[in-house]
Scaffold this motif. Sequence first.
Motif, PDB file in Angstrom:
ATOM      1  N   MET A   1      33.588  18.557  35.980  1.00 28.87           N
ATOM      2  CA  MET A   1      33.342  19.865  37.024  1.00 28.87           C
ATOM      3  C   MET A   1      32.139  20.445  36.748  1.00 28.87           C
ATOM      4  SD  MET A   1      36.391  22.786  37.604  1.00 28.87           S
ATOM      5  CE  MET A   1      37.356  21.691  37.776  1.00 28.87           C
TER       6      MET A   1
ATOM      7  N   VAL B   1      33.073  25.632  38.896  1.00 28.00           N
ATOM      8  CA  VAL B   1      33.945  26.383  38.039  1.00 28.00           C
ATOM      9  C   VAL B   1      34.004  27.711  38.429  1.00 28.00           C
ATOM     10  CG1 VAL B   1      34.561  26.983  35.783  1.00 28.00           C
ATOM     11  CG2 VAL B   1      34.067  24.649  36.009  1.00 28.00           C
TER      12      VAL B   1
ATOM     13  N   MET C   1      34.556  19.238  31.177  1.00 23.63           N
ATOM     14  CA  MET C   1      35.138  20.244  31.859  1.00 23.63           C
ATOM     15  C   MET C   1      34.356  21.587  31.065  1.00 23.63           C
ATOM     16  SD  MET C   1      39.052  20.752  31.998  1.00 23.63           S
ATOM     17  CE  MET C   1      40.183  20.142  33.366  1.00 23.63           C
TER      18      MET C   1
END
Length: 216
Positions: A1, A6, A145
């Motif tokens: 991501m 985010v 992430m």
Amino acid sequence: MTRGLVVVVVVALVAAGNAGGGRSGFGARVTNPWFPLRPGTTYVSTGVKDGKAARDVTHVTARVTTIAGAPGAVVEDRLFLDGMLEERTIDWYAQDAHGTVWYFGEQTAELDRHGHVTTTEGSWQAGVNGARPGVFMPAHPRVGMSFRQEFAKGLAADHFRVRARIDDRVLQTVEWTPLEPGVLDHKTYAFGVGTVFELTVKGGNERLELISMSRR
């Protein structure tokens, strides 16, 4: 991501929580196994900071406070350097309905050798002067992430990225902030425990390792 995505997700979740005048999706009971905050738990870490022997004592209180409409757990942290209390901090965390832990701010104070407060720089609170909560630990962290942990313009801008998972029992992250572009930290989390190791790998001399965890 990606970091941009985010940020969009964070803003969208916060906005959704604000709909209807409250953040009913958040709670002060933090059970995320990568960052559990069971009231009555005390963590003690030792190491070095700025060339001095460091001892960090973190205590999860049973108190609950409301920050920006969300109930949050109150965590107290005390940092001792060469045996003297150098910094005391109160942090506020909340967990959403999916198990993600959010960071809602901190009240921090640095002390001189006489115990007098010299500065509270770095303190911030979600909902005050445009500050927003950030993701401290996702419910299901995966390698790659990346999240913004906090946002208070000019005061708090920590980011982190998940860089490794080992046997689903150990999680490793890298942290940075644009406020200190030359500093890079690595953190290690143990499943069911929380933070067990912190190391500044660039731009500083800080190392902390968990030596005890007690509950009462």
